[in-house]
Design an enzyme around this catalytic site. Sequence first.
Site, PDB file in Angstrom:
ATOM      1  N   ARG A  38       0.811  -1.221   0.000  1.00 55.70           N
ATOM      2  CA  ARG A  38       0.000   0.000   0.000  1.00 55.70           C
ATOM      3  C   ARG A  38       0.841   1.266   0.000  1.00 55.70           C
ATOM      4  NH1 ARG A  38      -3.277  -2.547   4.578  1.00 55.70           N
ATOM      5  NH2 ARG A  38      -4.359  -4.141   3.426  1.00 55.70           N
ATOM      6  N   LYS A  40       1.108 -18.883   3.821  1.00 51.89           N
ATOM      7  CA  LYS A  40       0.576 -20.248   3.757  1.00 51.89           C
ATOM      8  C   LYS A  40      -0.148 -20.422   2.435  1.00 51.89           C
ATOM      9  CE  LYS A  40      -1.489 -19.924   7.671  1.00 51.89           C
ATOM     10  NZ  LYS A  40      -2.331 -20.157   8.806  1.00 51.89           N
ATOM     11  N   LYS A  55      -4.093 -26.916   7.500  1.00 45.42           N
ATOM     12  CA  LYS A  55      -4.863 -26.340   8.603  1.00 45.42           C
ATOM     13  C   LYS A  55      -5.964 -25.435   8.065  1.00 45.42           C
ATOM     14  CE  LYS A  55      -3.867 -22.551  10.344  1.00 45.42           C
ATOM     15  NZ  LYS A  55      -4.973 -21.612  10.204  1.00 45.42           N
TER      16      LYS A  55
END
Length: 182
Positions: free
Chosen positions: A32, A76, A156
């Site tokens: 950003r 992840k 997960k």
Amino acid sequence: MRVIILWTWHFGHALADIVRKNGHEVIAWSFREQKPLDTLPQGDIYISTLNAMGVEAIGKQIATIANGAPIVSATKAFILGSDMEQIFPSRVLGNSSLVFSWPNLASEMLRWLPTGATIAGKRALFEQVQPIFAMPTFFVEHHEDKTVVELMGIMKNIIAIGIGMIDGLALGENLKWIFIAR
């Protein structure tokens, strides 16, 4: 120690708070801000909570700027591509990278509720980064295999999505435990 955190989302903010509370200087960078990466001062440790697209876009540049300093990847995801060596974010970030995986929520970390993480990679690199995270409410453990830890972090999330669907469809606790066990 100077820690550079390359972040998106709240998890980068939560890690920055932990690192600061442990007495280290934190410099945050985000897409950003649109500041060139090469304008950052040299860090002793780099932490990336960028998403997979961010790592794919600037991962090699991060590895170059880090100049051998440890890079902790908290991404992840798979980076899709044909080169199997480049699928996982830690491969893009190079030999001095570690993988950070957690089963926790940034909102709870920011309230200092007990939680922990696994950091995978070379033991010597782990020993360099472990002190910036460890505190009474944040347990950090080591694992040697980065690929296993990256895969488990992804798994997960898949399990969490499945549990959310079971909850949303009101299918009960039994099915949740069956889903987890299988």
